[in-house]
Design a protein around this motif. Structure first.
Motif, PDB file in Angstrom:
ATOM      1  N   GLN A 178       0.836  -1.198   0.000  1.00  0.00           N
ATOM      2  CA  GLN A 178       0.000   0.000   0.000  1.00  0.00           C
ATOM      3  C   GLN A 178       0.870   1.247   0.000  1.00  0.00           C
ATOM      4  OE1 GLN A 178      -2.285  -0.835   3.517  1.00  0.00           O
ATOM      5  NE2 GLN A 178      -3.924  -1.799   2.343  1.00  0.00           N
ATOM      6  N   ARG A 179       0.341   2.298  -0.639  1.00  0.00           N
ATOM      7  CA  ARG A 179       1.071   3.562  -0.661  1.00  0.00           C
ATOM      8  C   ARG A 179       1.179   4.118   0.762  1.00  0.00           C
ATOM      9  NH1 ARG A 179      -0.941   8.742  -4.068  1.00  0.00           N
ATOM     10  NH2 ARG A 179      -0.559   7.377  -5.827  1.00  0.00           N
ATOM     11  N   GLY A 180       2.369   4.655   1.098  1.00  0.00           N
ATOM     12  CA  GLY A 180       2.581   5.215   2.431  1.00  0.00           C
ATOM     13  C   GLY A 180       2.914   4.186   3.488  1.00  0.00           C
ATOM     14  N   GLN A 181       3.022   2.904   3.071  1.00  0.00           N
ATOM     15  CA  GLN A 181       3.305   1.822   4.031  1.00  0.00           C
ATOM     16  C   GLN A 181       4.771   1.860   4.464  1.00  0.00           C
ATOM     17  OE1 GLN A 181       2.626  -1.995   2.248  1.00  0.00           O
ATOM     18  NE2 GLN A 181       2.373  -3.038   4.176  1.00  0.00           N
ATOM     19  N   LYS A 182       5.031   1.569   5.738  1.00  0.00           N
ATOM     20  CA  LYS A 182       6.409   1.479   6.226  1.00  0.00           C
ATOM     21  C   LYS A 182       6.856   0.028   6.126  1.00  0.00           C
ATOM     22  CE  LYS A 182       7.354   5.465   8.975  1.00  0.00           C
ATOM     23  NZ  LYS A 182       8.147   5.927  10.116  1.00  0.00           N
ATOM     24  N   ILE A 183       8.090  -0.160   5.685  1.00  0.00           N
ATOM     25  CA  ILE A 183       8.555  -1.518   5.377  1.00  0.00           C
ATOM     26  C   ILE A 183      10.054  -1.629   5.643  1.00  0.00           C
ATOM     27  CG2 ILE A 183       9.112  -1.138   2.916  1.00  0.00           C
ATOM     28  CD1 ILE A 183       7.430  -3.733   2.384  1.00  0.00           C
ATOM     29  N   PHE A 184      10.527  -2.859   5.925  1.00  0.00           N
ATOM     30  CA  PHE A 184      11.956  -3.076   6.138  1.00  0.00           C
ATOM     31  C   PHE A 184      12.648  -3.263   4.786  1.00  0.00           C
ATOM     32  CE2 PHE A 184      10.291  -5.121  10.148  1.00  0.00           C
ATOM     33  CZ  PHE A 184      10.790  -4.148  11.016  1.00  0.00           C
ATOM     34  N   VAL A 185      13.828  -2.653   4.617  1.00  0.00           N
ATOM     35  CA  VAL A 185      14.676  -2.891   3.440  1.00  0.00           C
ATOM     36  C   VAL A 185      15.824  -3.777   3.905  1.00  0.00           C
ATOM     37  CG1 VAL A 185      16.085  -1.840   1.641  1.00  0.00           C
ATOM     38  CG2 VAL A 185      14.092  -0.629   2.499  1.00  0.00           C
ATOM     39  N   LEU A 186      15.934  -4.987   3.330  1.00  0.00           N
ATOM     40  CA  LEU A 186      16.923  -5.978   3.781  1.00  0.00           C
ATOM     41  C   LEU A 186      18.067  -6.047   2.775  1.00  0.00           C
ATOM     42  CD1 LEU A 186      14.317  -8.776   4.617  1.00  0.00           C
ATOM     43  CD2 LEU A 186      15.092  -6.937   6.113  1.00  0.00           C
ATOM     44  N   GLY A 187      19.269  -5.765   3.258  1.00  0.00           N
ATOM     45  CA  GLY A 187      20.453  -5.826   2.393  1.00  0.00           C
ATOM     46  C   GLY A 187      20.855  -7.254   2.113  1.00  0.00           C
ATOM     47  N   PRO A 188      21.768  -7.484   1.127  1.00  0.00           N
ATOM     48  CA  PRO A 188      22.145  -8.862   0.762  1.00  0.00           C
ATOM     49  C   PRO A 188      22.859  -9.617   1.887  1.00  0.00           C
ATOM     50  CG  PRO A 188      23.460  -7.242  -0.443  1.00  0.00           C
ATOM     51  CD  PRO A 188      22.401  -6.483   0.258  1.00  0.00           C
ATOM     52  N   LYS A 189      23.462  -8.891   2.872  1.00  0.00           N
ATOM     53  CA  LYS A 189      24.174  -9.576   3.960  1.00  0.00           C
ATOM     54  C   LYS A 189      23.320  -9.690   5.231  1.00  0.00           C
ATOM     55  CE  LYS A 189      28.828  -8.294   2.505  1.00  0.00           C
ATOM     56  NZ  LYS A 189      30.048  -7.558   2.871  1.00  0.00           N
ATOM     57  N   TYR A 190      22.052  -9.295   5.139  1.00  0.00           N
ATOM     58  CA  TYR A 190      21.169  -9.366   6.311  1.00  0.00           C
ATOM     59  C   TYR A 190      20.954 -10.819   6.714  1.00  0.00           C
ATOM     60  CZ  TYR A 190      16.796  -9.179   8.986  1.00  0.00           C
ATOM     61  OH  TYR A 190      15.827  -9.324   9.958  1.00  0.00           O
ATOM     62  N   ASP A 191      21.031 -11.085   8.020  1.00  0.00           N
ATOM     63  CA  ASP A 191      20.839 -12.452   8.526  1.00  0.00           C
ATOM     64  C   ASP A 191      19.687 -12.451   9.533  1.00  0.00           C
ATOM     65  OD1 ASP A 191      20.977 -15.017   9.363  1.00  0.00           O
ATOM     66  OD2 ASP A 191      23.003 -14.922  10.191  1.00  0.00           O
ATOM     67  N   PRO A 192      18.530 -13.074   9.177  1.00  0.00           N
ATOM     68  CA  PRO A 192      17.388 -13.069  10.108  1.00  0.00           C
ATOM     69  C   PRO A 192      17.697 -13.773  11.436  1.00  0.00           C
ATOM     70  CG  PRO A 192      16.956 -14.501   8.214  1.00  0.00           C
ATOM     71  CD  PRO A 192      18.208 -13.759   7.918  1.00  0.00           C
ATOM     72  N   ALA A 193      18.622 -14.746  11.415  1.00  0.00           N
ATOM     73  CA  ALA A 193      18.953 -15.474  12.649  1.00  0.00           C
ATOM     74  C   ALA A 193      19.549 -14.530  13.697  1.00  0.00           C
ATOM     75  CB  ALA A 193      19.937 -16.593  12.333  1.00  0.00           C
TER      76      ALA A 193
END
Length: 1087
Positions: free
Chosen positions: A470-485
């Protein structure tokens, strides 16, 4: 095909099952269901294969277009491989069939065999990809089963075909009877799949459409007497069904139109029930008439789009294998991901557009658009209220103007009324000032507006895999080295981008400012986009460089990086023509870097701004974009910067005139020999075997290093596994630092073991005994194609620590081993010939001696650590007063006493002397780095040095009459022909050759000019190859002297390349300043 309104598009976006992500947005009515087709076009040139990669990631299917004359080209194979790697389903369009009729003048039977051959070639490529995948999976299963149950090795019989026979691969291949092949001629507007003719002839012949569909392609023929379809057309000399019912009709239509047989044309048009306008039928060009008939009879859009709707999957049909592949970065397996991350797989599979579903979006590239093209900047029609308001403003302005004119007339009165005149003048002055201010404001606003108009805006090209954006939505930008663990320890999986969150590496939050529907060049504003759709996102230029993963869940992993087929190899340095334009150029290069997925922009140590591109065509496109769109300044471009590599070889057995070395009579050498050129300074010993012994400037350590060439197979193996070596380095670093890393998965360990086994197989013989276990490091950058070995007593450390055989080293070398590795890395990064990286060289450290003072420096740092630990323990156990002094503590002094012992004055003075010594001679580790680097360089110079050139694989299609000219151009540019074969059924030859990148600039243009456009090459970077000539060679024997003369000035290719690189880098070049010392002559006589 019907173009529809944005409202209709938004409605279709919500029906996920009716979406096909392949092309320009079009609305297709197909029976009862409506489909939304996103068709993403990508360039066909081999230089732009990175654009194919970005498009393929967002799609579920692809259309592969093959030329009916040229058949399978290198780019066709690359595209098939990219589609295979991304797990997307391809369909095939064989285009330009009109060329078989008009240019090659094939009969229908010959054309059928030619098309059959093309299909076989394409299926062979697919089959090879499938076979390698099945065998890889089978090998993995075998290793798993071996680890579970240990069977006797004699019981196992290896059958390579076992896995292939059990696996069904029929759905992978292209076959017209499967409905995944369309035959077309786009220029004449026609195309068909065989199902069209199956329906047509089932009514005429009276055979079921299903039967015709199976038999229209293949070796079947029609028995007209029995009205049956029989098998074995070739053995009985009959026409295949495809020729008889399909191709014959198309050929007869072409023949009638080209020969302008009006009666026959009218008969065909009437029988097909078509309506052709008088303008088309009377046109001078028969192609116009042909296009009018064919585009009504067999419209290409219907054929291709019906194949897309029937054969390509919707976003709901995404496979589990593809999802797992997207979610697993690097060597990680799906099972090793955190449980919260694994749960996201179901969101991918459902492709759900519910409000509760997590939003997952992948941005494959950023593309620049003119700010004027954005929807909010476009001129729009005025409403009635705005028109009325403007009319009122115009009337008011007109009334003010009339009033001002009347005021002027009143002010022009007799001089007696001075007071009023003064007042009037004052008013005029004020009015003038106001007018001037107004003009300045107008000019400023115009300048600002112009600047805003010239500005390029970046839009992210993306696909929604889950949830509703949706327009105006806040969201995470995940880089290629991001580790969810790692991040899930700090964040909960339920947190959103709106919360105040702690700092997490490689993750930022952003707001989606604008969402766009991509309608060709047009952009339309959208409020929301459901899952399964392709969209443009505005406002991400500060958060995303080239590609990124966006998600509302911090458990989402970054997607696997894109596979780029093209390797950036062509470098140029750029600078502005006017130095004042440098800021615009720097800004323009940043924008270009963001807009192009393959280009690399870097600043060298010399301060040059360098562009690295995939090829000559790609380079030209980048330079044009830089000049006209991004920097908008005039730029100067250097000659291409050619990359080379330096290496060593075994000493040659014969000299330059093929005489055996050592048996000729030496003569007085006129030139300096190689040994004289590379004079060894004092203090460095080089033995006859090439072992170099060198000491540090403070004489506290001595190193002995030998250089050896690596076998070609090993160099190739190291190059292919650079990513695996990088992974090993990361694992070893984390083990050395005792970090708690995620558990090393079994698949990665198996790959490392396999890599080690391959190295052991290729490094055999007396010289390489135990070499693999003694590998200390790879270089340059710790993942390159060079090896450092240790071969001295008292040290044991290996790159194979991650395999579980790590030994905690506590020897005297422990603190300084990183200095040796750093020196090796520096030496391999820039060689002695022309400061280019090394390749295929193995350095062995055979001796590393440290004097007693050097050892004390080493042990002092070890003991100080132990002393600190003991001191901390004492502070806990005893009173605060009993502390350790700041001099060197030894371990045995603390063994039998828990309190500090006063030190003797001799020990204190000794320690101070060591500190003074270290201060006097500088940091010991720095000296070791420099010494190791010098040792490697001299060890390299003790062996025969060679340059390695980057090579292109060149494929040229040419007719027989221009073959000689093609060979002439290739030989002039140091090319080497590998293979020449004639294409079946044509007079076209396919030439495969290799060509140095250094000689490739202007090659395509020269070939086209010399052959009048009848030959066109395709260049793809292939490998590195040793240039056989020695760059330092000078004649030393009588035979060489007689053959090459006193100057020996015949062209030495390696020396020419070496000197060119040295000149560019500002290094010393040995060359004559005066070439010909004759007296200068003037053109005019002296009078």
């Amino acid at each position: 095909m019907v173009l529809t309104s944005v409202g209709k598009m938004v409605g279709l976006q919500k029906k996920t099952s009716g979406i096909r992500n392949i092309c320009i947005l079009a609305h297709v009515d197909h029976g009862d269901q409506e489909y939304l087709i996103n068709l993403i076009d990508s360039p066909g040139h081999v230089d732009f294969s990175s654009e194919v990669s970005t498009a393929v990631r967002l799609c579920d299917g692809c259309i592969i277009v093959v030329d009916a004359v040229e058949g399978v080209c290198p780019q066709t194979q690359a595209v098939l491989r990219q589609a295979w790697l991304e797990n997307i389903r391809p369909v095939l369009v064989i285009n330009k069939i009109d060329r078989l009729i008009v240019e090659l003048k094939l009969t229908p039977q010959e054309a059928y065999l030619h098309l059959k051959n093309i299909l076989e070639q394409i299926n062979a490529v697919t089959g090879a990809l499938f076979t390698s995948k099945v065998l890889e999976e089978r090998a993995e299963k075998e290793t798993e089963s071996e680890s579970i149950s240990d069977t006797a090795p004699g019981d196992q019989i290896y059958d390579w075909s076992a896995g292939l026979e059990d696996t069904d691969d029929s759905h992978l291949y292209f076959s017209p009877d499967h409905g995944n092949v369309v035959f077309a001629s786009a220029i004449d507007g026609w195309g068909f799949g065989i199902e069209h003719f199956a329906k047509l002839y089932s009514q005429k012949i009276g055979i079921k459409p299903a039967v015709l569909l199976k038999t229209l392609w293949g070796d079947y023929y029609l028995n007209t007497k029995a009205k049956k379809i029989m098998k074995g057309d070739q053995s009985k000399g009959k026409k295949p069904l495809f020729v008889q019912l399909v191709l014959d009709n198309i050929w007869s239509l072409y023949e009638a139109v080209m020969k302008r047989d009006k009666e026959k044309i009218e008969k065909i048009v009437t029988s097909l029930g078509l309506k052709i306008g008088a303008r088309e039928s009377r046109h001078a060009d028969p192609k116009v008439h042909l296009n009018a008939i064919c585009s009504q009879w067999l419209p290409i859009s219907d054929a291709v789009l019906s194949m897309v709707c029937n054969k390509l999957p919707s976003p709901l049909d995404i496979t589990a294998e593809r999802v797992e592949k997207l979610m697993c970065v690097g060597a990680r397996t799906f099972d090793s991901l955190p449980p919260e991350t694994q749960e996201l797989k179901s969101a991918f599979m459902k492709c759900s557009s519910e409000g509760t579903a997590p939003v997952i979006v992948f941005v494959s590239k950023m593309f620049a658009v003119d700010a004027k093209a954005l929807p909010h900047n476009k001129p729009r029609p005025l409403t009635q209220e705005e028109i009325a308001h403007r009319r009122e403003l115009a009337k008011r302005r007109h009334a003010e103007k009339l009033a001002a004119n009347q005021g002027k007339e009143l002010s022009e009165k007799p001089p007696s009324e001075t007071s009023s005149e003064v007042t009037g003048n004052t008013g005029d002055t004020k009015g003038g000032v106001q007018q001037l201010t107004g003009q300045v404001e107008t000019m400023t606003s115009k300048a600002m507006k112009q600047e805003a108009d010239n500005k390029e805006s970046f839009i992210a090209f993306a696909r929604v895999f889950s949830g509703v954006v949706q327009r105006g939505q806040k969201i995470f930008v995940l880089g290629p080295k991001y580790d969810p663990a790692e991040s899930l320890h700090k964040l909960s999986s339920q947190c959103s981008a709106t919360n105040d969150l702690p700092l997490v590496p490689h993750m930022t939050c952003c707001t989606l400012e604008n969402l766009y529907l991509l309608m060709g060049r047009e952009l339309e504003d959208l409020e929301e986009v459901p899952a399964g759709n392709v969209l443009g996102i505005g406002g991400l230029q500060d958060f995303v460089l080239k590609s990124a993963t966006l998600s509302t869940s911090p458990a989402c992993p970054p997607f696997t990086p894109l596979n780029f087929e093209a390797t950036p190899i062509v470098r140029v340095a750029v600078e502005p023509k006017h130095p004042s334009d440098m800021p615009q150029l720097v800004r323009g290069m940043k924008l270009l870097n963001q807009a192009d997925p393959c280009v690399q922009v870097l600043i060298q140590e010399t301060g040059e701004h360098v562009l690295v591109t995939a090829g000559e065509v790609h380079l030209q496109r980048c330079l044009d974009d830089l000049k006209e769109r991004f920097a908008k300044v005039q730029i100067s471009v250097s000659a291409p910067i050619i990359p080379f590599r330096e290496t060593i070889t075994r000493p040659p057995k014969v000299d330059m005139v093929n005489e055996e070395i050592g048996k000729q009579q030496k003569v007085a050498v006129i030139h300096q020999t190689k040994e004289d050129q590379n004079k060894i300074p004092e203090g460095i010993q080089v033995d006859s075997d090439g072992l170099v012994t060198i000491s540090t400037p403070n004489k506290q350590a001595t190193l002995s290093v030998r250089a050896m060439p690596l076998p070609e197979e090993v160099t190739r193996l190291l190059e292919e596994n650079s990513d695996l070596i990088r992974t090993m380095e990361q694992l070893n670093t984390s083990l050395n630092e005792d970090k708690k890393t995620h558990e090393i998965n079994q698949k990665t360990l198996d790959r490392i073991k396999e890599f080690k086994q391959k190295l052991e197989q290729n490094l055999q013989g007396r010289r390489w005994r135990n070499a693999v276990d003694q590998i200390w490091s790879f270089g340059p950058r710790k993942c390159g194609p060079n090896i450092l070995l240790y071969n001295f007593e008292g040290y044991k450390r290996s790159v194979w620590q991650c395999l579980g055989n790590a030994v905690k080293e506590v020897s005297k070398y422990r603190d300084f081993d990183n200095s040796i590795v750093s020196g090796f890395q520096l030496a391999t990064l820039s060689g002695p010939m022309c400061e280019e990286p090394l390749m295929g060289v193995c350095f062995t450290v055979e001796k590393w001696e440290m004097s007693k003072v050097g050892e004390m420096l080493s042990t002092s740092s070890q003991d100080s650590g132990e002393c600190d630990a003991i001191e901390h323990k004492q502070n806990e156990e005893t009173t605060p007063t009993s502390t350790c002094t700041d001099d060197v503590c030894s371990t045995n002094e603390h063994q039998d006493s828990s309190q500090s012992v006063p030190k003797s004055p001799e020990k204190i003075s000794k320690h101070k002397g060591e500190v003074l010594l270290a201060d006097c001679y500088g940091p010991f580790s720095g000296q070791l780095i420099a010494t190791m680097k010098e040792a490697c360089r001299y060890a390299l110079q003790a062996k025969p040095q060679r340059l390695m050139a980057a090579m292109y694989t060149c494929e040229i299609m040419a007719t027989a009459e221009v073959l000689g000219r093609v060979y002439a151009v290739l030989s002039k540019r140091e090319g080497r022909v590998l293979q020449e074969e004639m294409k079946e059924g044509t007079d076209v030859f396919i030439i495969k050759a290799v060509l140095p990148v250094a000689e490739s600039f202007g090659f395509a243009d020269e070939i086209r000019k010399r052959t009048s456009g009848l030959a066109s090459p395709q260049l793809v970077f292939s490998h590195w190859e040793i240039i056989s000539s020695d760059p330092f060679w000078v004649p030393t024997t009588e035979e060489e002297y007689l053959h090459f003369g006193e100057k020996a000035d015949s062209e030495n290719q390696a020396r020419k390349y070496m000197n060119a690189v040295r000149k560019r880098k500002g290094l010393y070049v040995e060359e004559k300043i005066v070439e010909h010392a004759e007296k200068q002559r003037t053109l005019s006589r002296n009078k």
